[in-house]
Design a protein around this motif. Sequence first.
Motif, PDB file in Angstrom:
ATOM      1  N   THR A  43      -0.010   3.250   5.069  1.00  0.00           N
ATOM      2  CA  THR A  43      -0.103   4.255   6.140  1.00  0.00           C
ATOM      3  C   THR A  43      -0.239   3.632   7.524  1.00  0.00           C
ATOM      4  OG1 THR A  43      -2.511   4.519   6.000  1.00  0.00           O
ATOM      5  CG2 THR A  43      -1.176   5.946   4.587  1.00  0.00           C
ATOM      6  N   SER A  44       0.311   2.427   7.692  1.00  0.00           N
ATOM      7  CA  SER A  44       0.281   1.704   8.975  1.00  0.00           C
ATOM      8  C   SER A  44      -1.129   1.422   9.465  1.00  0.00           C
ATOM      9  CB  SER A  44       1.051   2.476  10.044  1.00  0.00           C
ATOM     10  OG  SER A  44       2.380   2.652   9.641  1.00  0.00           O
ATOM     11  N   SER A  45      -2.097   1.436   8.567  1.00  0.00           N
ATOM     12  CA  SER A  45      -3.494   1.214   8.956  1.00  0.00           C
ATOM     13  C   SER A  45      -3.775  -0.261   9.166  1.00  0.00           C
ATOM     14  CB  SER A  45      -4.429   1.737   7.872  1.00  0.00           C
ATOM     15  OG  SER A  45      -4.216   3.102   7.668  1.00  0.00           O
ATOM     16  N   PRO A  46      -4.536  -0.621  10.196  1.00  0.00           N
ATOM     17  CA  PRO A  46      -4.879  -2.029  10.411  1.00  0.00           C
ATOM     18  C   PRO A  46      -6.061  -2.445   9.547  1.00  0.00           C
ATOM     19  CG  PRO A  46      -5.758  -0.701  12.184  1.00  0.00           C
ATOM     20  CD  PRO A  46      -4.988   0.238  11.282  1.00  0.00           C
ATOM     21  N   GLY A  47      -6.051  -3.733   9.110  1.00  0.00           N
ATOM     22  CA  GLY A  47      -7.200  -4.372   8.456  1.00  0.00           C
ATOM     23  C   GLY A  47      -7.713  -3.722   7.206  1.00  0.00           C
ATOM     24  N   GLY A  48      -8.752  -4.354   6.618  1.00  0.00           N
ATOM     25  CA  GLY A  48      -9.398  -3.818   5.419  1.00  0.00           C
ATOM     26  C   GLY A  48      -8.710  -4.306   4.159  1.00  0.00           C
ATOM     27  N   GLU A  49      -9.500  -4.607   3.125  1.00  0.00           N
ATOM     28  CA  GLU A  49      -8.916  -5.163   1.915  1.00  0.00           C
ATOM     29  C   GLU A  49      -8.108  -4.159   1.098  1.00  0.00           C
ATOM     30  OE1 GLU A  49     -12.489  -5.159  -1.271  1.00  0.00           O
ATOM     31  OE2 GLU A  49     -12.734  -6.494   0.461  1.00  0.00           O
ATOM     32  N   ASP A  50      -8.314  -2.858   1.299  1.00  0.00           N
ATOM     33  CA  ASP A  50      -7.544  -1.867   0.550  1.00  0.00           C
ATOM     34  C   ASP A  50      -6.289  -1.428   1.303  1.00  0.00           C
ATOM     35  OD1 ASP A  50      -8.980  -0.589   2.530  1.00  0.00           O
ATOM     36  OD2 ASP A  50      -9.264   1.245   1.361  1.00  0.00           O
ATOM     37  N   VAL A  51      -5.980  -2.057   2.426  1.00  0.00           N
ATOM     38  CA  VAL A  51      -4.852  -1.647   3.251  1.00  0.00           C
ATOM     39  C   VAL A  51      -3.543  -2.368   2.917  1.00  0.00           C
ATOM     40  CG1 VAL A  51      -3.997  -1.575   5.631  1.00  0.00           C
ATOM     41  CG2 VAL A  51      -6.312  -0.846   5.116  1.00  0.00           C
ATOM     42  N   PRO A  52      -3.541  -3.678   2.585  1.00  0.00           N
ATOM     43  CA  PRO A  52      -2.270  -4.364   2.366  1.00  0.00           C
ATOM     44  C   PRO A  52      -1.508  -3.846   1.158  1.00  0.00           C
ATOM     45  CG  PRO A  52      -4.066  -5.942   2.581  1.00  0.00           C
ATOM     46  CD  PRO A  52      -4.678  -4.582   2.496  1.00  0.00           C
ATOM     47  N   ARG A  53      -0.205  -3.817   1.275  1.00  0.00           N
ATOM     48  CA  ARG A  53       0.668  -3.479   0.153  1.00  0.00           C
ATOM     49  C   ARG A  53       0.956  -4.762  -0.602  1.00  0.00           C
ATOM     50  NH1 ARG A  53       1.932   1.497  -0.770  1.00  0.00           N
ATOM     51  NH2 ARG A  53       2.213   2.896   0.953  1.00  0.00           N
ATOM     52  N   LEU A  54       0.643  -4.779  -1.887  1.00  0.00           N
ATOM     53  CA  LEU A  54       0.865  -5.965  -2.706  1.00  0.00           C
ATOM     54  C   LEU A  54       2.079  -5.824  -3.610  1.00  0.00           C
ATOM     55  CD1 LEU A  54      -2.865  -6.692  -3.631  1.00  0.00           C
ATOM     56  CD2 LEU A  54      -1.508  -7.625  -1.741  1.00  0.00           C
ATOM     57  N   GLU A  55       2.707  -4.645  -3.623  1.00  0.00           N
ATOM     58  CA  GLU A  55       3.873  -4.425  -4.468  1.00  0.00           C
ATOM     59  C   GLU A  55       5.108  -5.070  -3.845  1.00  0.00           C
ATOM     60  OE1 GLU A  55       1.547  -0.511  -4.089  1.00  0.00           O
ATOM     61  OE2 GLU A  55       2.398  -1.961  -2.720  1.00  0.00           O
ATOM     62  N   LEU A  56       6.029  -5.503  -4.694  1.00  0.00           N
ATOM     63  CA  LEU A  56       7.318  -6.053  -4.259  1.00  0.00           C
ATOM     64  C   LEU A  56       8.422  -5.131  -4.746  1.00  0.00           C
ATOM     65  CD1 LEU A  56       6.773  -9.755  -5.344  1.00  0.00           C
ATOM     66  CD2 LEU A  56       6.439  -8.775  -3.075  1.00  0.00           C
ATOM     67  N   GLU A  57       9.525  -5.125  -4.029  1.00  0.00           N
ATOM     68  CA  GLU A  57      10.715  -4.402  -4.465  1.00  0.00           C
ATOM     69  C   GLU A  57      11.912  -5.307  -4.283  1.00  0.00           C
ATOM     70  OE1 GLU A  57      10.981   0.124  -3.682  1.00  0.00           O
ATOM     71  OE2 GLU A  57       9.986  -0.743  -1.931  1.00  0.00           O
ATOM     72  N   ILE A  58      12.912  -5.113  -5.126  1.00  0.00           N
ATOM     73  CA  ILE A  58      14.175  -5.826  -4.967  1.00  0.00           C
ATOM     74  C   ILE A  58      15.281  -4.786  -4.936  1.00  0.00           C
ATOM     75  CG2 ILE A  58      15.803  -7.434  -5.994  1.00  0.00           C
ATOM     76  CD1 ILE A  58      13.414  -9.020  -7.013  1.00  0.00           C
ATOM     77  N   TYR A  59      15.996  -4.756  -3.811  1.00  0.00           N
ATOM     78  CA  TYR A  59      17.130  -3.845  -3.644  1.00  0.00           C
ATOM     79  C   TYR A  59      18.375  -4.530  -4.212  1.00  0.00           C
ATOM     80  CZ  TYR A  59      20.962  -1.348  -1.464  1.00  0.00           C
ATOM     81  OH  TYR A  59      22.114  -0.654  -1.253  1.00  0.00           O
ATOM     82  N   GLU A  60      19.081  -3.824  -5.084  1.00  0.00           N
ATOM     83  CA  GLU A  60      20.297  -4.356  -5.677  1.00  0.00           C
ATOM     84  C   GLU A  60      21.480  -3.531  -5.182  1.00  0.00           C
ATOM     85  OE1 GLU A  60      21.484  -4.243 -10.136  1.00  0.00           O
ATOM     86  OE2 GLU A  60      20.372  -6.109  -9.774  1.00  0.00           O
ATOM     87  N   PRO A  61      22.357  -4.120  -4.373  1.00  0.00           N
ATOM     88  CA  PRO A  61      23.482  -3.372  -3.818  1.00  0.00           C
ATOM     89  C   PRO A  61      24.546  -3.043  -4.853  1.00  0.00           C
ATOM     90  CG  PRO A  61      23.457  -5.632  -3.002  1.00  0.00           C
ATOM     91  CD  PRO A  61      22.279  -5.476  -3.896  1.00  0.00           C
ATOM     92  N   TRP A  62      25.448  -2.170  -4.476  1.00  0.00           N
ATOM     93  CA  TRP A  62      26.488  -1.656  -5.373  1.00  0.00           C
ATOM     94  C   TRP A  62      27.358  -2.757  -5.969  1.00  0.00           C
ATOM     95  CZ3 TRP A  62      31.441  -2.869  -4.061  1.00  0.00           C
ATOM     96  CH2 TRP A  62      31.655  -3.305  -2.741  1.00  0.00           C
ATOM     97  N   TYR A  63      27.570  -3.853  -5.273  1.00  0.00           N
ATOM     98  CA  TYR A  63      28.486  -4.888  -5.753  1.00  0.00           C
ATOM     99  C   TYR A  63      27.858  -5.818  -6.793  1.00  0.00           C
ATOM    100  CZ  TYR A  63      26.051  -7.394  -2.025  1.00  0.00           C
ATOM    101  OH  TYR A  63      25.101  -7.921  -1.199  1.00  0.00           O
TER     102      TYR A  63
END
Length: 165
Positions: A43-63
Amino acid sequence: MRTAAGRTWDQQPFARARIPRNYHSTALLMPDGRVFTGGGNKTSSPGGEDVPRLELEIYEPWYACRPRPRILHVPKSVRPGNTLQVDVRGTEPITWLALVRCGSATHAFNSDQRYLGLIAESTGPGRYAAKIPVQAVAVPGYYLLFACTQNHVPSKGVFVRVDRG
């Protein structure tokens, strides 16, 4: 939309990211053409240990699942102003080569972003040549080289170093 080089931008909708990314995020092009994304603040929140996003995503294009050209031989380095010779195999001819500068993203900004579209001239069966632009355009460093067909299907990228002119 048509570009100055006569190519068109694909106007079709693409898959949306599952996780919103913002300030402390990164997105990097991988050699196989997929895009790795990670980081950001919830949610664009600054600081705090519960704020960072730790998930990763990989976008796979059509080709990613299409038959793709394959770069067989390319020099490890090239100088601006010189001609790059590349051996490529595939079912379609190559119409251009693309040099994409390796990313160095921080704070959702990539200050090294650079794409150099090179006209590929056939010099024999499966052999292509393209002139590397001057150093002011092709700044020294590592790039991913892609061989692209007329149907916009790229090969997997191969690392090439552009040396000082």
